[in-house]
Every structure is written in C-alpha cells, then in structure tokens.
Design an enzyme around this catalytic site. Structure first.
Site, PDB file in Angstrom:
ATOM      1  N   LYS A   5       0.849  -1.181   0.000  1.00 24.01           N
ATOM      2  CA  LYS A   5       0.000   0.000   0.000  1.00 24.01           C
ATOM      3  C   LYS A   5       0.892   1.241   0.000  1.00 24.01           C
ATOM      4  CE  LYS A   5      -3.860   1.918   2.759  1.00 24.01           C
ATOM      5  NZ  LYS A   5      -4.723   1.644   3.920  1.00 24.01           N
TER       6      LYS A   5
ATOM      7  N   SER B 164      -9.473   1.357   2.306  1.00 25.54           N
ATOM      8  CA  SER B 164      -8.366   2.099   1.700  1.00 25.54           C
ATOM      9  C   SER B 164      -7.220   1.224   1.222  1.00 25.54           C
ATOM     10  CB  SER B 164      -7.837   3.136   2.694  1.00 25.54           C
ATOM     11  OG  SER B 164      -7.215   2.523   3.799  1.00 25.54           O
TER      12      SER B 164
ATOM     13  N   SER C 121      -9.945  -1.237   6.901  1.00 27.06           N
ATOM     14  CA  SER C 121      -9.304  -1.040   5.602  1.00 27.06           C
ATOM     15  C   SER C 121      -8.471  -2.199   5.092  1.00 27.06           C
ATOM     16  CB  SER C 121      -8.448   0.230   5.631  1.00 27.06           C
ATOM     17  OG  SER C 121      -9.266   1.367   5.728  1.00 27.06           O
TER      18      SER C 121
END
Length: 570
Positions: free
Chosen positions: A108, A204, A226
């Site tokens: 990420k 996310s 997330s």
C-alpha cells in the site's frame, strides 16, 4: 505518479517465450502466475521450473495489459527485473533469504520505500521518496520478496473527506478511482456518475491487483476496516492483526491506537506466510507495541494451518445488529441486520462450521451492542467525524481518531526532515486549498479540518477518556465479555461487519472468501445495467494476540469450502 510508461506489451511475449522454452526443454507445462499460490511459486522456483525474472516478467506484462482497466497501482518498481536477476543468482549459489525469495509482493502506498515514492495518494506528496524504509519493507526484503509496486488506496487511508461528500473507497487525488475485477465498470447512476466504480473495492487498502494477478499478494493497513473491507470485496483472504503484531514504523498514520499493517492474499496459506515475514525476527525498537504479542516458534504461522482446526472449536454468532436488526437504546429506528441473500450466505457458513465439528453458540451477542444503557452501548458511540462532528459538537462520539491523526501525522511529517513537502497538518490543509483546482480535494477535507482543530494539550484528558471507553465497549464489555462467558475460540461476523468493533481495542480478525450476493445499493442501478454479484466473506475475530488460533479456524473453513472464485478474465 504512475511510473509505468516503460512497460510495453512485448513483455508479455518475452515472458511467455522464456517460460515456454524452459518448460518445453524439461517436458513440463509452462508455469503461469495466474491464480498461482506462494507455495506453487516456491516449489517451481526450487525445481528450476521458473525463475524470479520470469515471474516478474509475467506480472509486469499483466500490469501493462490491464492496469488501465483496474487502476491497481500508483507506482511500479522500475528495478523489479534487476532485483529478480540478483535473487536468481543468489538461488543459483544456494542462498535462500527466506520464504518469499524471488516472489513479487505489492505494498500500500502509505508504506515507506526508499526506492519508490510513498505518497498516500495525496497530491501534496507526489514524488515523495522518504529518507528511511518501513520496518515491514525491510522484513520483506530480508525474506527475499521483490516489492514490485505500490498499490492504489483511498487517499491518506480515508481520513480526508467527510459528510456530506465522503471520499469513495480507493479514490485518491494522484491516481483517481480503483476498479473491482469482479465488475470493473463505472457507476452509471444519475447524480453519482463522477467516475467511481459500480462495484465497491472496499476500504483504503486495494486488493484489486492481488485479485487480478498483478502480484502474488499485497500488504494493506487498517485503522477501522481497511484490510477486511477490501479483502471482502475482492474475494481475498485478509489478516487484520493485533495492533503491534507488525511494526508501524514507516507507515503514514491515522492513529497509533488502531493502525496496523496486514497481509491480503488469495488464500489463508499465502496470508499466513506473509504474516510471519511481516512480523520480523525481533521486536522493532521504533515501535514499542511490537513487544505486545509473543511470536510463534520460527515466526512460522503455517504450523497452525490444520484442516481439522474447527473440530471442537466454540464459535459465537453475534446475532444482534450483525445478523438481525436491533433498536439501540434511545433510538426510534432499527439498525444493522442482513438482507435475505446475505442471511443465506451466513446460514450456509454456520452449517459448514457444524459439519466440521465446531460447537456453534447461537446467539452469542456482544454485550455492549445489546446493553440498554445508552452510555454503555457500542451502537451509540461512533467515531467523531463520521457525522461531521466539530469541536464543541462531539460529546456523543470518540475523538480518538481525529486526536490521533493530529498527534501522529505531525510526528510522521517531522520524521521526514527536509524531505517533508509540508511541515504540519495545518500546512497540508492550506496546500490542499491552494491546489483545489488541480484536484487536491475533490471531495473536500472535512476530516483533516476536524483533526486540525484538536488541541493536543487541552484535549488530552478527553482523548484519554474516549480511548478508555473505546476499549471498554469494544473489549471489556464487548468481545472479551462474550468470549469469556461462552468460552469461545472466535466470533463469526458476516463479511467485514465486525471490523469497527474489533478495531477499537486493536483485536485481530481473519476474513475468508465464501459467497456472493447481489450488488444492490439502496439507490438502485438503472434498468438494464445488469450489476454483477459481489463477493461476501466470513470473518473470525478473537482477543488480542490470538492470530494462531484464528488461522487454524480460518484455514479449516477455507479447506472445507474452497469457495473463492477468480474474477472473470479481463
């Protein structure tokens, strides 16, 4: 920044030609990365049926071919082939770094790497290369992983915009919207047609690239949903670990009280392998919370993957709110519950538990969810910001996230030294306003505003009280109470619905792909759109540091069902 222009379609031809030639010479079927597991890759690498270079070539070819359709990556590592060649040479010399030697993994884009930008998806951080690497990134490299890309994400982990214009999941100012491989079309509904996807991609941490076979697995981060949410929507196995199990050093924060990285993969086995690597060989002096949980021998979580792991296990079913609607004290309307299709999926899952020898405790309601006292009821205690609660209008919600964001985000900016494009949360908000026409804050920045109005000194007592209440309602009077009373090994939640409860005390959850349900939002799609079914998994949640037990349960459930269905060919 999308550093992928150097990728061209001939990579696909080159990679296939290389693999096919080697396979033909050995009389074997060519190795394909599509739906390949980490053990598959390790076995083929050990047998010299494929090289790390060939794995990377195949993945780069898929990125080059399909990235424009899915928007899975913000940056691709331009040195990935060079790193693969070095790891292949090490293998030829008999040196194997660890369980991910030569295997491509994505991170990420809020996780520091010093050879690629780390932006959080924010325009203000475009091209930012941090001065130090995240501990988990170092752990991956030490285990031989190739960090092939940085994934798309909701900007700054979804602590930017708030009501009435919340940011769509997986949108950021740098890369735009991510698209779900199970239905990669734009939302056609009038008034919503701004480019967002028709099928949610979850929270996310993007699982899009793992699901679409752009890399073997990816590392996300979670503050409240997330990892679990995107794993659910992209039909992946995801582990949201106990806070502190994996170091947060070098991760752009929301709040250290709840932030944690964690693995997302196509199977529980792959996620377990990745968890052990991410944890590292020793506690991180840069993150004291990494001493909270005792690691398993050899940091090997695969030893807990037992096909009979459900036999005799006590699994609780929290019916109230999570399965069936409930009226919270002092409220005139019902909340929560599942629709009929979701109820059927969970009925099927519970039947599997029973067939596998589990003791199903039904109901095993969360005490703080059914408490008649509003002050002791979890449903009456939200996160400040979700309803736009500003300073002076936030007595009925927890300020932990908006307080932690100001405290920890400012500390993170200071850690960047001279490389920090802005020096404080206030400067970021001002930068965003000055660059609004460039798309810096398409959906506004209400959550950043609410965090910046916090006074870290004068609001500290309130923060500490709210933090104590979060733990009381989520753990002491919540998960702990029901698990101890019913002697449970885990609580079974539909999809990611237990994420917010477990997030408050930092408890672990493992989600497993299982079913599909109609993608039917409250405001329906227009006639003729033919929305595709959406993935719907099941989650096993436990108390702090219980990952080993949860892995045993999740793996047994996965092996008994094997219900993950790959997305359709692009």
């Amino acid at each position: 920044m999308r550093s992928k222009l150097w990728l061209i379609p001939w990579l696909f031809v080159a990679s296939l030609a290389s693999v096919e030639a080697r396979a033909q010479a050995a009389g074997r079927k060519p190795f394909s990365v599509v739906e390949a597991s980490i053990p598959d890759m390790r076995t083929s690498l050990t047998r010299h049926a494929v090289t790390s270079r060939e794995l990377v070539l195949q993945y780069l070819a898929r990125i080059a071919t399909y990235e424009d359709k899915f928007h899975a990556a913000l940056t691709v590592n331009p040195r990935a082939l060079e790193e693969a060649d070095a790891l292949d040479r090490e293998r030829a010399q008999g040196r194997i770094r660890g369980p991910l030697h030569g295997i491509p993994i994505a991170l990420k884009d809020n996780i520091h790497t010093t050879d690629m930008p780390t932006t959080g998806g924010a325009l203000a951080f475009d091209r930012l290369t941090p001065p130090y690497e995240a501990t988990l990134a170092r752990n991956l490299r030490a285990a031989g992983a190739i960090i092939i890309a940085k994934t798309g994400m909701t900007e700054l982990a979804n602590w930017v915009a708030g009501p009435p214009t919340p940011m769509p999941a997986n949108y950021n100012g740098l890369g735009g919207y991510g698209f779900n491989p199970y239905d990669p079309r734009r939302d056609p509904r009038e008034g919503i047609f701004d480019g967002r996807p028709a099928m949610n991609t979850g929270g996310s941490s993007s699982g899009v690239g793992t699901s679409a076979n752009f890399w073997a697995a990816n590392v996300g981060t979670e503050t409240s949903g997330s990892i679990l949410n995107p794993a659910n929507w992209t039909m992946l196995a995801g582990i949201k670990p106990t806070v502190g199990r994996i170091s947060r050093y070098g991760v752009i924060p929301i709040t250290a009280d709840q932030d944690t990285p964690g693995p997302m993969a196509k199977s529980v086995t792959d996620a377990a392998i990745l968890l052990g690597v991410l944890e590292g060989l020793a506690p991180d002096p840069n993150d004291p919370a990494t001493s909270n949980c005792t690691p398993p021998p050899g940091h090997d979580y695969t030893r807990f993957l037992r096909a009979d792991g459900l036999r005799g296990a006590r699994i609780g079913i929290p019916r109230a709110f999570f399965y069936d609607p409930i009226t919270a004290p002092g409220e005139p309307f019902e909340r929560g519950g599942l629709n009929p299709e979701q109820q059927q999926v969970m009925s099927d899952a519970i039947a599997v538990l029973r067939r596998q020898g589990a003791v199903v405790v039904d109901p095993a309601n969360i005490p703080s969810v059914v408490d008649d006292n509003p002050g002791d009821n979890f449903l009456r205690w939200g996160i400040c910001g979700q309803g736009g609660e500003a300073r002076g209008d936030d007595e009925g919600c927890s300020i932990v996230l908006k307080y932690g964001m100001k405290r920890d985000f400012n500390a993170w900016l200071q850690s960047l030294g001279e490389r920090a494009p802005v020096k404080s949360l206030t400067e970021l908000r001002e930068w965003n306003l000055a660059h609004e026409d460039a798309g810096a804050i398409k959906y506004g920045q209400l959550l950043l505003d609410l965090s910046d109005e916090i006074d870290l000194a004068s609001d500290r007592a309130r923060y500490e009280a709210d933090r104590a209440k979060d733990i009381r309602l989520g753990a002491t009077h919540g998960i702990d109470e029901v698990m101890k009373a019913e002697r449970l090994d885990a609580v079974l939640f539909p999809a990611q619905t237990g994420a917010a409860l477990a997030a408050r005390p930092g408890y672990p959850t493992i989600i497993v792909p299982f079913g599909k349900v109609p993608n039917a939002p409250m405001r329906p799609f227009p006639d003729g759109f033919d929305a595709k079914p959406a993935p719907f998994g099941v989650s096993f949640t436990g108390m702090a540091c219980s990952e080993s037990r949860l892995l045993s349960l999740a793996y047994a459930f996965e092996q008994a069902t094997k219900r993950r269905v790959p997305p359709p060919a692009p």
